[in-house]
Design an enzyme around this catalytic site. Structure first.
Site, PDB file in Angstrom:
ATOM      1  N   GLU A 106       0.832  -1.214   0.000  1.00 23.35           N
ATOM      2  CA  GLU A 106       0.000   0.000   0.000  1.00 23.35           C
ATOM      3  C   GLU A 106       0.861   1.255   0.000  1.00 23.35           C
ATOM      4  OE1 GLU A 106      -2.259  -1.660   3.407  1.00 23.35           O
ATOM      5  OE2 GLU A 106      -3.996  -0.871   2.315  1.00 23.35           O
ATOM      6  N   GLU A 126      -3.655  -9.584   4.058  1.00 24.25           N
ATOM      7  CA  GLU A 126      -4.516  -9.162   5.181  1.00 24.25           C
ATOM      8  C   GLU A 126      -5.666 -10.123   5.442  1.00 24.25           C
ATOM      9  OE1 GLU A 126      -3.277  -7.104   2.946  1.00 24.25           O
ATOM     10  OE2 GLU A 126      -2.745  -5.168   3.836  1.00 24.25           O
TER      11      GLU A 126
HETATM   12  N1  3HC Z   1       4.522  -8.157  11.567  1.00 24.19           N
HETATM   13  C1  3HC Z   1       5.229  -8.610  12.621  1.00 24.19           C
HETATM   14  N2  3HC Z   1       6.072  -9.661  12.560  1.00 24.19           N
HETATM   15  C2  3HC Z   1       6.196 -10.268  11.376  1.00 24.19           C
HETATM   16  C3  3HC Z   1       5.493  -9.856  10.232  1.00 24.19           C
HETATM   17  C4  3HC Z   1       4.618  -8.739  10.353  1.00 24.19           C
HETATM   18  N3  3HC Z   1       3.921  -8.260   9.332  1.00 24.19           N
HETATM   19  N4  3HC Z   1       5.827 -10.653   9.209  1.00 24.19           N
HETATM   20  C5  3HC Z   1       6.715 -11.537   9.687  1.00 24.19           C
HETATM   21  N5  3HC Z   1       6.939 -11.306  11.001  1.00 24.19           N
HETATM   22  C6  3HC Z   1       7.867 -12.015  11.873  1.00 24.19           C
HETATM   23  C7  3HC Z   1       7.486 -13.475  12.061  1.00 24.19           C
HETATM   24  O1  3HC Z   1       6.577 -13.626  13.128  1.00 24.19           O
HETATM   25  C8  3HC Z   1       8.818 -14.100  12.385  1.00 24.19           C
HETATM   26  O2  3HC Z   1       9.109 -13.830  13.735  1.00 24.19           O
HETATM   27  P1  3HC Z   1       9.921 -14.888  14.636  1.00 24.19           P
HETATM   28  O3  3HC Z   1      11.229 -15.052  13.937  1.00 24.19           O
HETATM   29  O4  3HC Z   1       9.980 -14.235  15.955  1.00 24.19           O
HETATM   30  O5  3HC Z   1       9.087 -16.125  14.624  1.00 24.19           O
HETATM   31  C9  3HC Z   1       9.788 -13.302  11.527  1.00 24.19           C
HETATM   32  O6  3HC Z   1       9.114 -12.072  11.230  1.00 24.19           O
HETATM   33  C10 3HC Z   1      10.183 -13.967  10.229  1.00 24.19           C
HETATM   34  O7  3HC Z   1       8.999 -14.353   9.558  1.00 24.19           O
HETATM   35  P2  3HC Z   1       8.881 -15.765   8.806  1.00 24.19           P
HETATM   36  O8  3HC Z   1       9.409 -16.838   9.672  1.00 24.19           O
HETATM   37  O9  3HC Z   1       7.470 -15.858   8.340  1.00 24.19           O
HETATM   38  O10 3HC Z   1       9.895 -15.516   7.597  1.00 24.19           O
HETATM   39  P3  3HC Z   1       9.782 -15.995   6.098  1.00 24.19           P
HETATM   40  O11 3HC Z   1      11.007 -15.534   5.439  1.00 24.19           O
HETATM   41  O12 3HC Z   1       9.397 -17.421   6.046  1.00 24.19           O
HETATM   42  O13 3HC Z   1       8.536 -15.174   5.476  1.00 24.19           O
HETATM   43  C11 3HC Z   1       7.169 -13.248   5.022  1.00 24.19           C
HETATM   44  C12 3HC Z   1       8.584 -13.782   5.359  1.00 24.19           C
HETATM   45  C13 3HC Z   1       6.732 -13.758   3.647  1.00 24.19           C
HETATM   46  C14 3HC Z   1       7.226 -11.755   5.026  1.00 24.19           C
HETATM   47  C15 3HC Z   1       6.162 -13.784   6.057  1.00 24.19           C
HETATM   48  O14 3HC Z   1       6.665 -13.510   7.342  1.00 24.19           O
HETATM   49  C16 3HC Z   1       4.792 -13.190   5.961  1.00 24.19           C
HETATM   50  O15 3HC Z   1       4.008 -13.589   5.135  1.00 24.19           O
HETATM   51  N6  3HC Z   1       4.473 -12.245   6.848  1.00 24.19           N
HETATM   52  C17 3HC Z   1       3.152 -11.716   6.967  1.00 24.19           C
HETATM   53  C18 3HC Z   1       2.959 -10.561   6.074  1.00 24.19           C
HETATM   54  C19 3HC Z   1       1.605  -9.972   6.287  1.00 24.19           C
HETATM   55  O16 3HC Z   1       0.640 -10.628   6.590  1.00 24.19           O
HETATM   56  N7  3HC Z   1       1.518  -8.654   6.103  1.00 24.19           N
HETATM   57  C20 3HC Z   1       0.276  -7.980   6.178  1.00 24.19           C
HETATM   58  C21 3HC Z   1       0.114  -7.423   7.535  1.00 24.19           C
HETATM   59  S1  3HC Z   1      -1.459  -6.720   7.744  1.00 24.19           S
HETATM   60  C22 3HC Z   1      -1.328  -5.171   7.096  1.00 24.19           C
HETATM   61  O17 3HC Z   1      -0.365  -4.858   6.448  1.00 24.19           O
HETATM   62  C23 3HC Z   1      -2.441  -4.263   7.387  1.00 24.19           C
HETATM   63  C24 3HC Z   1      -2.420  -3.051   6.504  1.00 24.19           C
HETATM   64  O18 3HC Z   1      -3.280  -3.255   5.411  1.00 24.19           O
HETATM   65  C25 3HC Z   1      -2.876  -1.808   7.230  1.00 24.19           C
END
Ligand code: 3HC
Length: 691
Positions: A106, A126
């Protein structure tokens, strides 16, 4: 985490804002503060002609910081910042590499041009967290790509690669290189006029109500998730002037944020990652460059398929050439399925198959770093196999059993190297189901446990640490609560009523439909195995045995609780058996509501979960949640049984168990842990936090 989360520097006329918030540059409060500081400083600096945003480390920005949800909003808010950036007089360019997800994408969409670095993955995850893009994504993406592409991504959480993002118009340029270097070069290109800029908010888009209605129907058919529906409504608002559309998006985002599904889905996200936090996490896993699988049945072939897909060479062993041919055939079918579902390219499919060797000689397994025994559940056979493995395998090889319930300590004791032995319990179909119970026996060495977890990760599975007991975490809990379904049938509900109540709760299939699918003979064998240890006070329901006596084992025989083939629906003969058994037991059937079905079933699941915790079979409540989410089709939007338990509360659960115990005090016993929690007002989440 670095202290500042953002690096602010100038390279001549290019103002650089680098996000540095490891591991994934989540848009935390610190990052937002840093971004605002950078923007304000560069807006006021006459020497800066263009601003470039980029990510340090693995990614641009992986979205909002999920840990901040539900904890109150702290300024500056991401959506306001993005609107501010879009309105700036100076052009802002986003350089995206690694991941630009959710709020990260975004942010890029609010910039005046977007450069993708090869390898970039973008999307709006999301909805997987019970949310919708709340920082303008639902308004800006349709303006850039049209509504159809936006509806393909936003309500589904689908992720796409850089080339597709450029083809859709979501990004303007695709390039290669180090993000900071590309940022400087792109900034200069904007100044030179070779990279065009524009404001996304100045674009408009037509929204066809029929397209919206079709998207809603598709989302409704997929299940009970609230967020995808609201995400579609938000996309529909892109027809409005941007300020109104953004306001509508915020309103819908807030509705999602407050919805119980959101908390449950966020819990599920963290559960998947929390399970890797094990006491052995600092041990160095042994290297696994090759795998051996003993047994080419459904399980063994599925495990071999998973390993082949993950790039490991596999030697499959069976007792005869015929059995080997069957095993190879199943693996070929599995791989062909993966190719068809586009999980594999043609090239990878062929390479996977080429990595498979088969043998009938145990000596041929000697070179494998890890061997998984997946033969039928007979302790004597397994013991014999482990004795042979002990004789032929190299020192340091890991010896694993895929048993679903047998005692790993007893198996390990057959070898002269019990420290190398553990359970690796896969779930069928093993190349698809994500759960892997990693069963740690008394003498298993820490690095062998760590090797199990490393293998799980390599296979794309969720490894959960479990202790030794009959059924480990999942099957032990299942064998307890599953009885409730039979008790409810005896007391008055039909199998279909039970299935439909639980499907309504969110399970993909009810317990009787599952039993038919798995084969009723499986349950019969378990009951026979446990018969000698059954307590005479335990209530026994013979209905399933009576169905099996007729040779009806479910789907594979064309009938079980249900009819299959051309005569679909509940099996009328089963209704007859149920009536006879009720009469035999002197039971007058009573009215049983859907709520009662769900309450009893879930209470039994939670009670056994509490006992599994007390016995140390599962380390933490979140491990049980992960087992059920990834291995038993537990509805993700309910977070897992122990998370769900907290939404009911220990006191209410104790009250329910005590009420049910009035009729069956043997089955319904209050676990001491639950009693303590009810007394001191604590939750399973408290136990997770303490662990
Ligand atoms: N917020 C906080 N922590 C996060 C995070 C996030 N968005 N994304 C990843 N982390 C943390 C994980 O919990 C993990 O923590 P840990 O080591 O303590 O367990 C660490 O970062 C590494 O994450 P992964 O083990 O998942 O690492 P990968 O390399 O396998 O994957 C990734 C990376 C593809 C970025 C994956 O972490 C992912 O899909 N994350 C979620 C992304 C997401 O859902 N973003 C949307 C958030 S909602 C939003 O943006 C609302 C907005 O519209 C206002």
């Amino acid at each position: 985490m670095s202290e500042t989360a953002v690096i602010i520097e100038r390279e001549g006329p290019v103002g650089l804002i680098g996000f540095d918030n490891p591991p994934v540059n989540a848009a935390s409060h610190a990052l937002r503060v840093g971004l605002k500081e950078g923007i304000d400083a560069f807006a006021a600096d006459a020497g800066v002609k263009v601003i470039a945003l980029y990510g340090v480390g693995r990614s641009f920005v992986a979205g909002a910081d999920i840990r901040e949800f539900g904890k109150g909003r702290k300024e500056p808010l991401l959506n306001a910042l993005i609107t501010e950036i879009e309105a700036l007089d100076k052009p802002v360019v986003a350089i995206c590499h690694g991941y630009a997800l959710g709020g990260g994408l975004e942010l890029a969409l609010g910039c005046h041009t977007r450069v993708a670095i090869a390898g970039l993955t973008v999307g709006f995850p999301e909805v997987d967290l019970g949310l919708l893009p709340g920082a303008g994504g639902t308004q800006r993406m349709p303006r850039l790509t049209g509504v159809t592409a936006a509806l393909d991504l936003i309500p589904t959480g689908k992720r796409i690669k850089a080339d597709e993002a450029v083809a859709l118009g979501l990004f303007d340029t695709l390039t290669d290189g180090d993000p900071r270097t590309v940022a400087v070069a792109s900034g200069q290109a904007v100044i030179d006029g070779t990279l065009a800029t524009r404001r996304t908010c100045d674009l408009s888009v037509d929204v066809d109500p029929e397209v919206i209605a079709a998207a809603k129907a598709k989302a409704a058919a997929k299940g009970k998730l609230v967020a995808p529906m609201k995400a579609i409504e938000a996309v529909a608002a892109a027809r409005l002037p941007i300020a109104e559309g953004l306001a509508e998006e915020v309103r819908l985002f807030q509705e999602c944020l407050a919805h119980p599904q959101r908390a449950a889905l966020v819990h599920a996200f963290f559960a998947e990652r929390a399970v890797a936090k094990i006491p052995e996490k600092d041990a160095t896993p042994r290297e696994v460059a090759s795998l051996a699988v003993i047994g080419g049945g459904t399980m063994g072939s599925g495990i071999a398929t998973a390993a082949l897909i993950a790039g490991l060479p596999v030697t499959l062993m069976e007792v005869s050439d015929e059995a080997l041919a069957r095993g190879r055939g199943t693996i070929e079918k599995n791989l062909a399925g993966a190719l068809k579902r586009r999980k594999l390219t043609e090239e990878k499919h062929d390479a996977a198959l080429a990595r498979l060797t088969t043998t009938t000689a145990v000596d041929a397994l000697a070179g494998a770093d890890l061997v998984i025994e997946a033969v039928f559940e007979d302790m004597d056979v397994k013991k014999e196999i482990f004795r042979k493995l002990d004789a032929v395998m190299e020192p340091g090889a890991v010896l694993a059993s895929n048993t679903s319930y047998l005692d790993i300590d007893a198996i390990a004791a057959e070898t002269g190297r019990p420290a190398d032995v553990l359970g690796l319990h896969f779930f069928s179909p093993a190349h698809i189901m994500r759960l892997l119970e990693i069963v740690v026996a008394e003498k298993t060495a820490p690095e062998v446990v760590a090797t199990g977890f490393a293998l799980a990760k390599r296979l794309g599975k969720v490894g959960v640490r479990a202790g030794v007991c009959d059924g480990f975490i999942g099957n032990r809990i299942l064998s307890h609560y599953r009885k409730v379904a039979d008790y409810l049938v005896m007391d008055g509900a039909s199998p279909q009523e039970i299935d439909s109540a639980l499907e309504d709760f969110g399970f993909a299939m009810g317990p009787f439909a599952v039993a038919d699918l798995a084969g009723l003979d499986i349950g019969m064998m378990t009951r026979k195995r446990l018969a000698p240890t059954r307590d005479p006070r335990e209530r026994y329901v013979p209905i399933a045995d009576r169905i099996c006596e007729r040779g009806w084992f479910g789907r594979k025989t064309g009938q079980g609780y249900y009819l299959y083939g051309d005569r679909e629906g509940p099996n009328p003969a089963v209704a007859g058996i149920i009536e006879e058994e009720r009469a035999e037991a002197g039971i007058t059937p009573r009215e049983i509501t859907d709520d009662e079905i769900v309450e009893r079933y879930m209470t039994a699941m939670i009670a056994e979960g509490a006992r599994v915790l007390e016995d140390g079979i599962a380390q933490r409540p979140v491990d049980i949640d992960a087992v059920f989410l990834f291995g038993y089709g537990f509805p993700r939007f309910r977070g897992g049984p122990m998370f769900y338990a907290d939404t009911i509360g220990a006191a209410e659960l104790v009250r329910r168990i005590e009420t049910y115990a009035e009729d069956d005090a043997f089955f319904w016993r209050v676990p001491p842990l639950l009693a303590r929690m009810a007394a001191d007002g604590t939750t399973f989440a408290d136990l997770d936090e303490r662990a």
